[in-house]
Write an enzyme that holds these catalytic residues in place. Sequence first.
Site, short mmCIF file in Angstrom:
data_model
loop_
_atom_site.label_atom_id
_atom_site.label_comp_id
_atom_site.label_asym_id
_atom_site.label_seq_id
_atom_site.Cartn_x
_atom_site.Cartn_y
_atom_site.Cartn_z
N HIS A 165 -44.03 -3.42 10.84
CA HIS A 165 -44.99 -3.28 11.94
C HIS A 165 -44.39 -3.64 13.30
CE1 HIS A 165 -48.28 -2.30 9.36
NE2 HIS A 165 -48.32 -3.48 8.76
N ALA A 166 -43.25 -4.32 13.31
CA ALA A 166 -42.68 -4.79 14.57
C ALA A 166 -42.14 -3.61 15.37
CB ALA A 166 -41.56 -5.79 14.30
#
Length: 677
Positions: A165-166
């Site tokens: 998700h980063a």
Amino acid sequence: MAEPMDVDNEGPSTSKRTLTRSISVPFQPPKDLTVGYIYSTEMTSHFDPRGHQEAPERITRIWQAIVNEKYNTKMQWLPIRPVTKAEALLVHSQNTWDLIEAFQYMSEQQVVDSEAYYDQLSLYVMAGTTRAARLSCGGVIEACVAVARGRLKKVFAICRPPGHHAEPDQSMGFCFFNNVAVAARVVQKLTPIKRILILDWDVHHGNGTQRAFNDDPSVLYISIHRYDGGTFYPCGEFGSMASCGEGAGLGFSVNIPWPEKGMGDADYIHAFQRIVMPIAMEFAPELVIISAGFDAADGDELGECKVSPTGYAHMTHMLSGLAGGHLVVALEGGYNVDATTNSALAVTKVILGEAPDPLPPMRASETATETIYLVAKEQSKHWKCIDTKGCEPREEVESISFSIPEILKAHREHYLYTNFQMMQVPLLSVLENPFTGQVMCTRDLFENKTLIVLAHEFGNLRLELESSATCDLNLERSYLIDFTKELMRWINSEGHALLDVNLFPKPFAAQNTKRSHKKTGRYDEGTALLIYLWDNFIHLSGAQNIIFIGHGPACQPVMELIDARCSFFSAIFTWLLLTRFPVVNSITKRVKAVIQVVGNGKVPVTPKKSDELRSWYGKCSYVLLPSNHYIFGPESNHSWKKHGMLCPVEESQPVKIIMRGLPGIQDFIKAQLAKRS
């Protein structure tokens, strides 16, 4: 067993820790192993005292399960180390690096004060976050570089916190550095490998990973995730099926968005077979990285899906066939510790070379088939391998649909009736389902003096390809080759009766054609059909001259019929038949020719029941073979002598052999009929 030692080469402050931890290094397997692992308890330094789904137990339990199964003794340990700033900046911004570095200097009060801000990003932070995040990213880098440089074939990176998700400018969703994205960039920078596939089966869309490569055609990103119309985390339209990349990277992002919870093994396997593997093979990666989140596992309350450990094992097994087996499995999500552990263990078994456990019979859900069809329509714009029609759901039309073999068999039945006035032969109920419409006879079956029995399998489909690289069919130039047409015309012109037997069972019939009678104690469907026809029609007909013609795989059932009925009558009821029924040795008295047209396969066996039977067979046998068949070679055991007349043909395919050998077949039949009359 204790975990491996950590190595940090970025500063003297870690030297004391490294020295004191060196005594806990476990047994190290031999260096020539091809599978490795990354693991360190230092990644447990990131935790939430309040309790959180992304907890240290996610990796400690996986490691303990691997040790309990002694899989660690079959895997090479790779030293872990933190990601460097230069590596992180290949994907992330300077601001992202600075923020993560600052976590280690936060006081307890600062941690408390920042909770509300980081909660809205689905994060928690503390002093230990920096170390854990850098080790997690650095561990995946080491795993990927080891595989890219050929030191190992496969590596399991048991790392946390996760990373997919980063985004380049923002940490979020339990993730700080995007582990697999940074690792992919390092591999491209330091090794010759440039073409990388990232397969993300985490139940959440890997928005950060797609964002990192959205305009890059060198990295193919495929994600299978819950979408729920854009309301499932991370929400929005970026994970929709229409989100396919941009610019030069258009088509190199593939999203398979499930519209609801509850998706299971059948749905994921269907997605792999129809979308993932075809596109992956066309892309031809040099390295495969799995963003292996196990939150779609059955029992995970966040994902609410039903993928089993065996399902994950099968997906891993399929991906292992790409890129010459060069594979990295990098842990992402998974928040039911038991389900995550069991799934990770199943994946570990596969990368160690064990076959996945079998899956039960399955059928993808209507939701899944409809989703895959829509994804196929979208991805067919970018990938030649995607067969949209093949992905079209059939549930709504299955009751009124026909398979291609069914259509062609119906056409052949109509052709035989129209051109030769042939009729269907009635069958027993047990044979009717697989063979209905496939046994046809001329009207003079019981009156004609000469009956020819033509046994064959389904005609050859000649499929024209638009492209040999993608195997796309050009249907307008595809056709059915029916080698029997010329033969039947000749039989009709000679005035002989004809029994045409198609021994190819319908697709839904249970097939057992590869098992011999000796091994199973029963005949396969083809032989059972011929025996039924002999007992109820051929034997009872008025024909005094019977000719058997077997083509391709149908030769074996013909020979099994002869063997079965000769041995049956002679060994069991000879005395009865001699005194009451004049049918003993009916085959040897009435069958005047046995013609076999075979390819390069094994020649069917000759009769073995008696010298008399073998002698009879040698006088009426005619076998057409390709001239390069092994029976003519120096390694032959001279079994050809048992077959009577052998005719070598300068062809290798049975369909062409019978076309080239048809004049010889006609002459042999005429000679046999003339000799016996």
